[in-house]
Design a protein around this motif. Structure first.
Motif, mmCIF file in Angstrom:
data_model
loop_
_atom_site.group_PDB
_atom_site.id
_atom_site.type_symbol
_atom_site.label_atom_id
_atom_site.label_comp_id
_atom_site.label_asym_id
_atom_site.label_seq_id
_atom_site.Cartn_x
_atom_site.Cartn_y
_atom_site.Cartn_z
ATOM 1 N N MET A 185 -12.917 -38.025 7.650
ATOM 2 C CA MET A 185 -12.761 -36.887 8.535
ATOM 3 C C MET A 185 -13.538 -35.714 7.930
ATOM 4 O O MET A 185 -13.311 -35.335 6.792
ATOM 5 N N SER A 186 -14.395 -35.147 8.717
ATOM 6 C CA SER A 186 -15.201 -34.027 8.229
ATOM 7 C C SER A 186 -14.404 -32.725 8.301
ATOM 8 O O SER A 186 -13.339 -32.656 8.922
ATOM 9 N N LEU A 187 -14.939 -31.705 7.703
ATOM 10 C CA LEU A 187 -14.279 -30.399 7.696
ATOM 11 C C LEU A 187 -14.189 -29.826 9.108
ATOM 12 O O LEU A 187 -13.167 -29.261 9.486
ATOM 13 N N ILE A 188 -15.222 -30.006 9.907
ATOM 14 C CA ILE A 188 -15.207 -29.507 11.289
ATOM 15 C C ILE A 188 -14.147 -30.230 12.109
ATOM 16 O O ILE A 188 -13.416 -29.607 12.887
ATOM 17 N N SER A 189 -14.027 -31.528 11.919
ATOM 18 C CA SER A 189 -12.990 -32.293 12.638
ATOM 19 C C SER A 189 -11.596 -31.831 12.230
ATOM 20 O O SER A 189 -10.700 -31.725 13.069
ATOM 21 N N LEU A 190 -11.417 -31.580 10.947
ATOM 22 C CA LEU A 190 -10.123 -31.115 10.453
ATOM 23 C C LEU A 190 -9.773 -29.748 11.034
ATOM 24 O O LEU A 190 -8.636 -29.519 11.476
ATOM 25 N N VAL A 191 -10.734 -28.836 11.066
ATOM 26 C CA VAL A 191 -10.503 -27.499 11.626
ATOM 27 C C VAL A 191 -10.172 -27.606 13.112
ATOM 28 O O VAL A 191 -9.246 -26.943 13.605
ATOM 29 N N PHE A 192 -10.913 -28.435 13.845
ATOM 30 C CA PHE A 192 -10.642 -28.625 15.276
ATOM 31 C C PHE A 192 -9.250 -29.212 15.490
ATOM 32 O O PHE A 192 -8.495 -28.750 16.345
ATOM 33 N N PHE A 193 -8.879 -30.222 14.711
ATOM 34 C CA PHE A 193 -7.566 -30.847 14.822
ATOM 35 C C PHE A 193 -6.457 -29.835 14.539
ATOM 36 O O PHE A 193 -5.454 -29.775 15.261
ATOM 37 N N LEU A 194 -6.632 -29.017 13.512
ATOM 38 C CA LEU A 194 -5.622 -28.011 13.180
ATOM 39 C C LEU A 194 -5.532 -26.932 14.254
ATOM 40 O O LEU A 194 -4.437 -26.430 14.543
ATOM 41 N N ALA A 195 -6.663 -26.583 14.871
ATOM 42 C CA ALA A 195 -6.649 -25.595 15.956
ATOM 43 C C ALA A 195 -5.890 -26.133 17.164
ATOM 44 O O ALA A 195 -5.078 -25.421 17.771
ATOM 45 N N VAL A 196 -6.129 -27.390 17.526
ATOM 46 C CA VAL A 196 -5.415 -28.005 18.653
ATOM 47 C C VAL A 196 -3.932 -28.117 18.329
ATOM 48 O O VAL A 196 -3.072 -27.822 19.171
ATOM 49 N N LEU A 197 -3.617 -28.515 17.124
ATOM 50 C CA LEU A 197 -2.218 -28.622 16.703
ATOM 51 C C LEU A 197 -1.535 -27.251 16.718
ATOM 52 O O LEU A 197 -0.389 -27.125 17.165
ATOM 53 N N GLY A 198 -2.235 -26.222 16.263
ATOM 54 C CA GLY A 198 -1.678 -24.866 16.284
ATOM 55 C C GLY A 198 -1.453 -24.369 17.701
ATOM 56 O O GLY A 198 -0.426 -23.751 17.998
ATOM 57 N N PHE A 199 -2.406 -24.628 18.597
ATOM 58 C CA PHE A 199 -2.260 -24.225 19.995
ATOM 59 C C PHE A 199 -1.058 -24.925 20.628
ATOM 60 O O PHE A 199 -0.259 -24.288 21.329
ATOM 61 N N ALA A 200 -0.921 -26.232 20.369
ATOM 62 C CA ALA A 200 0.226 -26.976 20.913
ATOM 63 C C ALA A 200 1.535 -26.420 20.359
ATOM 64 O O ALA A 200 2.527 -26.293 21.090
ATOM 65 N N GLY A 201 1.548 -26.054 19.097
ATOM 66 C CA GLY A 201 2.753 -25.487 18.495
ATOM 67 C C GLY A 201 3.141 -24.155 19.116
ATOM 68 O O GLY A 201 4.318 -23.898 19.382
ATOM 69 N N VAL A 202 2.146 -23.319 19.389
ATOM 70 C CA VAL A 202 2.407 -22.023 20.020
ATOM 71 C C VAL A 202 2.938 -22.224 21.437
ATOM 72 O O VAL A 202 3.887 -21.549 21.866
ATOM 73 N N MET A 203 2.362 -23.152 22.181
ATOM 74 C CA MET A 203 2.826 -23.415 23.552
ATOM 75 C C MET A 203 4.260 -23.949 23.554
ATOM 76 O O MET A 203 5.089 -23.521 24.350
ATOM 77 N N ILE A 204 4.552 -24.855 22.649
ATOM 78 C CA ILE A 204 5.923 -25.395 22.552
ATOM 79 C C ILE A 204 6.900 -24.274 22.187
ATOM 80 O O ILE A 204 7.999 -24.192 22.749
ATOM 81 N N ALA A 205 6.495 -23.401 21.287
ATOM 82 C CA ALA A 205 7.363 -22.287 20.883
ATOM 83 C C ALA A 205 7.620 -21.318 22.028
ATOM 84 O O ALA A 205 8.654 -20.662 22.074
ATOM 85 N N GLN A 206 6.689 -21.226 22.975
ATOM 86 C CA GLN A 206 6.887 -20.331 24.115
ATOM 87 C C GLN A 206 7.629 -21.016 25.254
ATOM 88 O O GLN A 206 8.326 -20.353 26.028
ATOM 89 N N VAL A 207 7.513 -22.331 25.396
ATOM 90 C CA VAL A 207 8.171 -23.063 26.484
ATOM 91 C C VAL A 207 9.634 -23.344 26.148
ATOM 92 O O VAL A 207 10.498 -23.320 27.035
ATOM 93 N N PHE A 208 9.939 -23.596 24.893
ATOM 94 C CA PHE A 208 11.300 -23.977 24.492
ATOM 95 C C PHE A 208 12.367 -22.973 24.935
ATOM 96 O O PHE A 208 13.401 -23.384 25.480
ATOM 97 N N PRO A 209 12.183 -21.660 24.763
ATOM 98 C CA PRO A 209 13.212 -20.719 25.232
ATOM 99 C C PRO A 209 13.441 -20.779 26.745
ATOM 100 O O PRO A 209 14.553 -20.546 27.216
ATOM 101 N N THR A 210 12.406 -21.105 27.523
ATOM 102 C CA THR A 210 12.596 -21.217 28.972
ATOM 103 C C THR A 210 13.455 -22.422 29.316
ATOM 104 O O THR A 210 14.204 -22.386 30.285
#
Length: 106
Positions: free
Chosen positions: A1-26
């Motif tokens: 896994m290259s550094l760019i792939s790792l950064v992209f994967f972490l960005a997608v994971l972070g975005f999903a985490g933020v969305m889950i954190a905003q949907v859960f209270p609803t």
């Protein structure tokens, strides 16, 4: 896994985490609304049902639905309380996540 792939994967994971954190209270709020609607179904009149729901909404900190927004019906001599509402979660710029919730008393 290259550094760019790792950064992209972490960005997608972070975005999903933020969305889950905003949907859960609803989701928690929808459960509270369903519980309050079930309590309100014990009322005898329409104004009773709305007042019981509004009191439960104060206790459970419900802001999406008020007693005036409820659809109250009689089915087989039993009071049924129906509700439907939308919640928008801002993502970025003009993008929003629209959540449509509906339910009824049990």
């Amino acid at each position: 896994m290259s550094l760019i792939s790792l950064v992209f994967f972490l960005a997608v994971l972070g975005f999903a985490g933020v969305m889950i954190a905003q949907v859960f209270p609803t989701l928690i709020e929808k459960q509270a609304i369903t519980k309050a609607a079930s309590k309100a179904a014990d009322g005898q009149t329409v104004s009773d049902v709305r007042a019981i729901f509004d009191r439960a909404a104060l206790v459970d900190d419900i802001h999406s639905v008020a007693g005036k927004d409820l659809d109250i019906r009689k089915e087989d001599d039993k009071t049924i309380v129906l509700f439907a509402y939308n919640r928008e979660i801002h993502i970025a710029g003009p993008a929003y996540l629209l959540l449509k919730y509906s339910g009824r008393s049990q």
